[in-house]
Design a protein around this motif. Sequence first.
Motif, short mmCIF file in Angstrom:
data_model
loop_
_atom_site.label_atom_id
_atom_site.label_comp_id
_atom_site.label_asym_id
_atom_site.label_seq_id
_atom_site.Cartn_x
_atom_site.Cartn_y
_atom_site.Cartn_z
N UNK A 93 17.35 4.85 -0.36
CA UNK A 93 17.63 3.60 -1.07
C UNK A 93 19.04 3.09 -0.73
N UNK A 94 20.03 3.98 -0.80
CA UNK A 94 21.42 3.56 -0.57
C UNK A 94 21.69 3.11 0.87
N UNK A 95 21.10 3.84 1.80
CA UNK A 95 21.33 3.49 3.21
C UNK A 95 20.45 2.31 3.64
N UNK A 96 19.55 1.89 2.76
CA UNK A 96 18.67 0.77 3.08
C UNK A 96 17.74 1.08 4.24
N UNK A 97 17.31 2.36 4.34
CA UNK A 97 16.42 2.76 5.43
C UNK A 97 15.05 2.14 5.20
N UNK A 98 14.58 1.41 6.19
CA UNK A 98 13.35 0.64 5.97
C UNK A 98 12.12 1.47 6.34
N UNK A 99 11.93 2.53 5.62
CA UNK A 99 10.81 3.40 5.96
C UNK A 99 9.63 3.11 5.04
N UNK A 100 9.92 2.77 3.84
CA UNK A 100 8.91 2.24 2.92
C UNK A 100 9.67 1.33 1.93
N UNK A 101 8.94 0.51 1.17
CA UNK A 101 9.69 -0.41 0.32
C UNK A 101 10.33 0.33 -0.85
N UNK A 102 11.33 -0.30 -1.44
CA UNK A 102 12.13 0.40 -2.45
C UNK A 102 11.32 0.72 -3.71
N UNK A 103 10.33 -0.11 -4.01
CA UNK A 103 9.49 0.18 -5.18
C UNK A 103 8.77 1.50 -4.98
N UNK A 104 8.23 1.68 -3.77
CA UNK A 104 7.49 2.91 -3.46
C UNK A 104 8.43 4.12 -3.49
N UNK A 105 9.61 3.95 -2.89
CA UNK A 105 10.57 5.06 -2.86
C UNK A 105 10.98 5.45 -4.29
N UNK A 106 11.27 4.45 -5.12
CA UNK A 106 11.69 4.72 -6.50
C UNK A 106 10.60 5.45 -7.29
N UNK A 107 9.37 5.02 -7.07
CA UNK A 107 8.25 5.65 -7.79
C UNK A 107 8.13 7.13 -7.40
N UNK A 108 8.31 7.40 -6.10
CA UNK A 108 8.27 8.80 -5.64
C UNK A 108 9.45 9.58 -6.21
N UNK B 282 0.84 -1.21 0.00
CA UNK B 282 0.00 0.00 0.00
C UNK B 282 0.87 1.26 0.00
N UNK B 283 2.15 1.15 0.38
CA UNK B 283 3.05 2.30 0.23
C UNK B 283 3.25 2.59 -1.27
N UNK B 284 3.43 1.54 -2.04
CA UNK B 284 3.56 1.72 -3.49
C UNK B 284 2.26 2.28 -4.06
N UNK B 285 1.15 1.81 -3.52
CA UNK B 285 -0.15 2.33 -3.97
C UNK B 285 -0.23 3.84 -3.71
N UNK B 286 0.24 4.26 -2.53
CA UNK B 286 0.20 5.69 -2.20
C UNK B 286 1.04 6.49 -3.20
N UNK B 287 2.20 5.95 -3.57
CA UNK B 287 3.06 6.63 -4.54
C UNK B 287 2.38 6.70 -5.91
N UNK B 288 1.78 5.59 -6.30
CA UNK B 288 1.09 5.53 -7.59
C UNK B 288 -0.09 6.49 -7.65
N UNK B 289 -0.93 6.44 -6.64
CA UNK B 289 -2.11 7.32 -6.63
C UNK B 289 -1.69 8.79 -6.53
N UNK B 290 -0.64 9.06 -5.77
CA UNK B 290 -0.16 10.45 -5.64
C UNK B 290 0.25 10.98 -7.00
N UNK B 291 0.95 10.13 -7.78
CA UNK B 291 1.36 10.54 -9.12
C UNK B 291 0.12 10.74 -10.01
#
Length: 237
Positions: free
Chosen positions: A188-203, A139-148
């Motif tokens: 992404x580089x620090x591997x901070x687990x705040x949201x999944x990488x797909x969601x971060x990349x989309x943002x 749903x984090x990726x969903x938030x990124x997708x819908x936001x776009x």
Amino acid sequence: MDCKYKRIILKISGEALSGGAGHGISEEIITRISYVIKKISSLGVEVAIVVGGGNFWRGASAKDMDRTTSDYMGMLGTIINSLAFQDALEKIDVETRVQTAIEMRQIAEPYIRRKAVRHLEKGRVVIFSGGSGNPYFSTDTTAALRAAEINADIILLAKNGVDGVYSDDPKKNPDSIKYEELKYIDVLNKGLKIMDSTATSLCMDNKIPILVFGIENPENIEKIVTGDSIGTIIKEV
Ligand code: UDP
């Protein structure tokens, strides 16, 4: 009052809706969050909500089940949450529409982007449920997708038990530091687990800022939209 953001996506995890219990729904917490949404909506902020479903089921946590089936179960969990949210919002006279990514016409509208935008323009709160409708996403990726899709100004990523992004787990490492601002690439580089990488990349690709904050005090949402610096903002600095 002038607000910092005109259109927001509020991402609330299932866990946050459980009010700390980790499972099920806390009507009390949903009501508290709803009052704040009512307030910011009355200030003229267009509010879309993406709800998680981890308080019922997480697709990846099943052991022997087919992953796709398991993910569909997770998506159904988000729909249960969205109905509870709609109920709480409408009880306090906030006009709300639920849209589902998987058709379920008897209980909610199907997701139609243009319709969602129209609802927002009319001041209605829109709840996007059913995730993206696809297994293997979150749903984090969903938030990124819908936001776009709806041109949201920002994603407010509500967290339970943490008030921003830290260099390490603050509960385990007292020396971990809280970031005020981060670049997507650092997350992404620090591997901070705040949201999944797909969601971060989309943002990152679509330049959508993400503000990570603690939802224990839902009034934080109002503070954020009126310009207070709370939590951690992730953007292209
Ligand atoms: N899910 C999915 N596709 C999506 C969104 C969600 O398959 O686009 C499933 C996935 O199994 C996920 C579950 O729904 O584990 C609940 O969503 P999520 O874990 O993102 O909820 P949260 O952690 O925010 O409560």
